[in-house]
Design an enzyme around this catalytic site. Structure first.
Site, PDB file in Angstrom:
ATOM      1  CB  CYS A   1     -23.906 -20.411  22.331  1.00  0.00           C
ATOM      2  SG  CYS A   1     -22.608 -21.238  21.388  1.00  0.00           S
TER       3      CYS A   1
ATOM      4  CB  CYS B   1     -17.266 -24.215  24.812  1.00  0.00           C
ATOM      5  SG  CYS B   1     -18.524 -23.521  25.914  1.00  0.00           S
TER       6      CYS B   1
END
Length: 294
Positions: free
Chosen positions: A88, A230
């Site tokens: 991530c 993101c």
């Protein structure tokens, strides 16, 4: 195992996480418990959960330490539905903020912090925006078709792998991007075995100014749904747009998402082209949760 866990809530451009320290790997949470913690109505609420753990305390950390002995901390990351995720990008920056602000490490200007992830070792440095992360090498993968709500026909998608899978879709105009209904999961054909994050992209007008490319993006994250940002998706979107633009396209991009703007930079390294991501990372508040109630 203690029932009470001390946690910290953090975010990177609105992509939010619950972090907790478990140096020696003593706390075992089930997927259902993680999903409950991340639930925005019945839990704390987050796009993902990060366990801050020593690399030596979990099996995946052994490979990390073989690659980089200084990567003593591992970002044990889980999606909001409790599923395991490889990486991530926004989470790494929030992870670095946690390590530094909680006094677990010292990171001076110009120094590099190496952390472990399921996608290998990632290196970060402080910068004026917050933190910059070297995402490492990336892979161009196959094309697919993507159908999303409020798009009349399926659109071509380009596969980009950054340790986790992405499919990037170009749209014609900002109105198409704004009208997308991402409360429903986009359909990918053929469907990737492990699923994928799906990014929808529109170039700015002009797309390139003063040698820097500019795009805007929305994303549906695997195991989460639409998020405000993101990190790996932002990088994938910039890489895909440069690929479509062809020769002469810039290696530096700004990507605007609902949660803010981040920077992407492609650069040469000894083992091939790497890509970097830079942006803010904030810790919002600390709290305590009784996991016996989950």
């Amino acid at each position: 195992m203690a029932n009470l866990i001390n946690f910290t809530k953090g975010h990177g451009t609105g992509n939010d996480f619950v972090l907790f320290l478990d140096s020696d790997g003593e706390i075992k949470l089930t997927a259902a418990q993680i999903a409950k913690i991340c639930d925005r109505h019945f839990g704390i609420g987050a796009d993902g959960l990060i366990r801050v753990i020593k690399s030596e305390a979990l099996p995946e950390g052994a490979a990390v330490l073989d690659e980089e002995p200084n990567a003593t901390w591992f970002m044990d990351y889980y999606n909001a539905d409790g599923s395991t995720a490889e990486m991530c990008g926004n989470g790494t920056r929030v992870f670095a903020r946690y390590l530094t602000e909680k006094g677990l490490i010292e990171l001076h200007d110009g120094e590099t912090l190496s952390i472990g992830t399921r996608a290998g070792v990632k290196d970060l440095q402080r910068n004026m925006a917050g933190f910059a992360i070297d995402m490492g090498r990336w892979k161009l993968e196959g094309e697919s078709l993507v159908k999303a709500s409020n798009l009349e026909v399926s659109r071509p998608g380009l596969g980009i792998n950054l340790g986790n899978p992405h499919v990037v879709v170009a749209l014609a105009e900002p109105e198409e991007l704004a009208n997308l209904d991402l409360t429903r999961k986009p359909a990918i054909e053929p469907e990737p075995v492990k699923g994928a994050n799906v990014e929808f992209v529109v170039p700015s007008d002009p797309m390139v100014k003063d040698g820097v490319g500019s795009i805007q993006m929305r994303v549906y994250e695997r195991g989460v749904g639409e998020t405000l940002s993101c990190g790996t998706g932002i990088v994938a979107a910039a890489l895909a747009t440069r690929h479509w633009a062809g020769a002469g396209a810039p290696n530096q991009w700004t990507v605007r998402v609902p949660g803010g703007t981040l920077g992407v930079r492609m650069f040469a390294a000894e083992d091939g082209e790497h890509v970097g991501l830079s942006g803010a990372a904030e810790l919002v508040y600390d709290g305590q949760i009784d996991i016996s109630n989950l």
